[in-house]
Scaffold this motif. Structure first.
Motif, PDB file in Angstrom:
ATOM      1  N   TYR A  26       0.824  -1.212   0.000  1.00  0.00           N
ATOM      2  CA  TYR A  26       0.000   0.000   0.000  1.00  0.00           C
ATOM      3  C   TYR A  26       0.856   1.260   0.000  1.00  0.00           C
ATOM      4  O   TYR A  26       1.978   1.270   0.528  1.00  0.00           O
ATOM      5  CB  TYR A  26      -0.903   0.048   1.244  1.00  0.00           C
ATOM      6  N   ASN A  73      -0.160   5.261   1.257  1.00  0.00           N
ATOM      7  CA  ASN A  73      -1.227   6.006   1.953  1.00  0.00           C
ATOM      8  C   ASN A  73      -2.290   5.051   2.491  1.00  0.00           C
ATOM      9  O   ASN A  73      -3.495   5.283   2.353  1.00  0.00           O
ATOM     10  CB  ASN A  73      -1.893   7.026   1.015  1.00  0.00           C
ATOM     11  N   GLU A  74      -1.842   3.983   3.132  1.00  0.00           N
ATOM     12  CA  GLU A  74      -2.739   2.895   3.518  1.00  0.00           C
ATOM     13  C   GLU A  74      -3.908   3.347   4.389  1.00  0.00           C
ATOM     14  O   GLU A  74      -5.021   2.823   4.266  1.00  0.00           O
ATOM     15  CB  GLU A  74      -1.951   1.820   4.257  1.00  0.00           C
ATOM     16  N   HIS A  75      -3.677   4.314   5.258  1.00  0.00           N
ATOM     17  CA  HIS A  75      -4.707   4.694   6.218  1.00  0.00           C
ATOM     18  C   HIS A  75      -5.541   5.896   5.775  1.00  0.00           C
ATOM     19  O   HIS A  75      -6.302   6.444   6.566  1.00  0.00           O
ATOM     20  CB  HIS A  75      -4.049   4.957   7.571  1.00  0.00           C
ATOM     21  N   ASP A  76      -5.385   6.296   4.513  1.00  0.00           N
ATOM     22  CA  ASP A  76      -6.191   7.385   3.961  1.00  0.00           C
ATOM     23  C   ASP A  76      -7.053   6.818   2.832  1.00  0.00           C
ATOM     24  O   ASP A  76      -6.561   6.624   1.718  1.00  0.00           O
ATOM     25  CB  ASP A  76      -5.295   8.507   3.434  1.00  0.00           C
ATOM     26  N   PRO A  77      -8.322   6.520   3.099  1.00  0.00           N
ATOM     27  CA  PRO A  77      -9.157   5.847   2.087  1.00  0.00           C
ATOM     28  C   PRO A  77      -9.329   6.651   0.805  1.00  0.00           C
ATOM     29  O   PRO A  77      -9.642   6.077  -0.241  1.00  0.00           O
ATOM     30  CB  PRO A  77     -10.497   5.647   2.801  1.00  0.00           C
ATOM     31  N   LYS A  78      -9.121   7.972   0.846  1.00  0.00           N
ATOM     32  CA  LYS A  78      -9.279   8.792  -0.350  1.00  0.00           C
ATOM     33  C   LYS A  78      -8.013   8.825  -1.211  1.00  0.00           C
ATOM     34  O   LYS A  78      -8.056   9.245  -2.368  1.00  0.00           O
ATOM     35  CB  LYS A  78      -9.668  10.219   0.025  1.00  0.00           C
ATOM     36  N   LYS A  79      -6.889   8.374  -0.645  1.00  0.00           N
ATOM     37  CA  LYS A  79      -5.628   8.409  -1.385  1.00  0.00           C
ATOM     38  C   LYS A  79      -4.938   7.049  -1.432  1.00  0.00           C
ATOM     39  O   LYS A  79      -3.850   6.943  -1.983  1.00  0.00           O
ATOM     40  CB  LYS A  79      -4.679   9.440  -0.752  1.00  0.00           C
ATOM     41  N   ARG A  80      -5.564   6.034  -0.866  1.00  0.00           N
ATOM     42  CA  ARG A  80      -4.918   4.728  -0.769  1.00  0.00           C
ATOM     43  C   ARG A  80      -4.657   4.130  -2.151  1.00  0.00           C
ATOM     44  O   ARG A  80      -5.543   4.098  -3.012  1.00  0.00           O
ATOM     45  CB  ARG A  80      -5.784   3.773   0.041  1.00  0.00           C
ATOM     46  N   ARG A 105      -4.389   5.138  -9.912  1.00  0.00           N
ATOM     47  CA  ARG A 105      -5.494   5.936  -9.388  1.00  0.00           C
ATOM     48  C   ARG A 105      -6.766   5.651 -10.196  1.00  0.00           C
ATOM     49  O   ARG A 105      -6.722   5.549 -11.417  1.00  0.00           O
ATOM     50  CB  ARG A 105      -5.193   7.433  -9.507  1.00  0.00           C
ATOM     51  N   SER A 123      -7.367   0.664  -6.005  1.00  0.00           N
ATOM     52  CA  SER A 123      -6.841   1.962  -5.595  1.00  0.00           C
ATOM     53  C   SER A 123      -7.933   3.022  -5.564  1.00  0.00           C
ATOM     54  O   SER A 123      -8.933   2.928  -6.294  1.00  0.00           O
ATOM     55  CB  SER A 123      -5.714   2.411  -6.540  1.00  0.00           C
TER      56      SER A 123
END
Length: 309
Positions: A67, A69-76, A125, A130
């Motif tokens: 991953y 940005n694993e903990h950011d669901p909008k940028k993972r 993206r 993703s």
């Protein structure tokens, strides 16, 4: 006179509104993420059994999920990493095509795996697992791949040698990435049927698929893209990035490609000052070069890597 201008203004307003509506529709069709991978073209249906055999291999080979940005669901961002058991300290980073995902590159993953490479396959993206609402056609993705490369080096070590590979939009993504300040561990690039610029590809598809002129639609779609993704289409191109590239690169393109026309391969080749090779697969259509003759494809890739990797 005033009344006649008002009468004239009504249809002009209607035309402007219709053009804006159509441009927004075109943007959504081209740039908005899809929930499922679209069906392949008719000429590639004959490869379905081979394709799904590769997918089956991909689904059962031991692998890890990586991953950014694993903990950011909008940028993972999500990728699959496949470790080769021989631990030869070489990894290929594979970039998938338009509206595809990492699984759709299973055939290339197995080819490189059989050649002794570890394999890293990200979802871009707005693709696959993703995050992201809009497809950036490689321009923003190039920076994500730079982050993937840095993560790869952090996990596998500074002595890892890296090959960049992509097909279609993935090929263009790697061409755009080539102009960045790449780590020295990146040794070579292979770009299969990448376009010369997003703008040129859009203009071509407007004409070929929708029978629409460049003006006013391309400028309006470009403006919408600037509002949504932060850049005008004409501001970025594979050719500009390739002019800054310093890595050896192999361009592959189908001679009968009607989706990304073959003249774009020649444009990209001419733009490149680094060591370069160009292979036109005479009878292949878009992204068909591997499927047309897998053994010839592997031999050509192997020959290039023996020289430059």
């Amino acid at each position: 006179m005033k009344k006649s201008l008002l009468k004239l203004g009504l249809p002009l307003t209607a035309v402007a509104a219709g053009t804006l509506y159509m441009s927004n529709k075109l943007f959504d069709i081209a740039f908005k993420r899809v929930k499922e991978v679209p069906a392949t073209s008719e000429e590639k249906q004959k490869y379905a059994d081979q394709y799904y055999a590769y997918v089956d291999w991909f689904r059962h080979i031991p692998q890890e999920t990586w991953y950014l940005n694993e903990h950011d669901p909008k940028k993972r961002l999500v990728a699959t990493f496949i470790q080769h058991p021989d631990h030869l300290k070489k990894t290929v980073v594979i970039s998938h095509g338009y509206k595809g995902n990492r699984e759709t590159m299973a055939n290339y993953a197995k080819m490189f795996y059989d050649m002794g490479y570890n394999v890293l396959l990200p979802d871009d993206r707005a693709h696959g697992d993703s995050a992201g609402e809009y497809i950036s056609f490689g321009w923003l993705d190039r920076l994500d791949y730079l982050s993937w490369i840095n993560k790869l080096l952090a996990v596998k070590g500074e002595d890892e040698r890296i090959l960049l590979f992509g097909v279609s939009m993935g090929g263009a993504t790697m061409e755009m990435l080539s102009g960045e300040n790449l780590p020295t561990q990146v040794k070579a690039i292979i770009a299969d049927c990448g376009y010369s610029s997003i703008k040129e590809e859009l203009i071509y598809l407007l004409k070929e698929q929708y029978h629409l002129p460049e003006y006013p639609f391309e400028p309006m779609v470009s403006t919408i893209n600037r509002q949504r993704l932060g850049y005008y289409l004409g501001d970025v191109s594979s050719k500009t990035q390739l002019a800054k590239n310093r890595r050896p690169i192999l361009f592959i393109h189908g001679g009968k490609d009607t989706y990304v026309p073959v003249h774009m391969a020649y444009e990209n080749y001419r733009a490149t000052k680094a060591p370069k090779q160009l292979w036109i697969v005479k009878n292949a259509t878009h992204a068909e070069s591997f499927w047309y003759n897998p053994e010839a494809y592997k031999q050509r890739v192997t020959s290039f890597l023996k020289t430059y990797f």
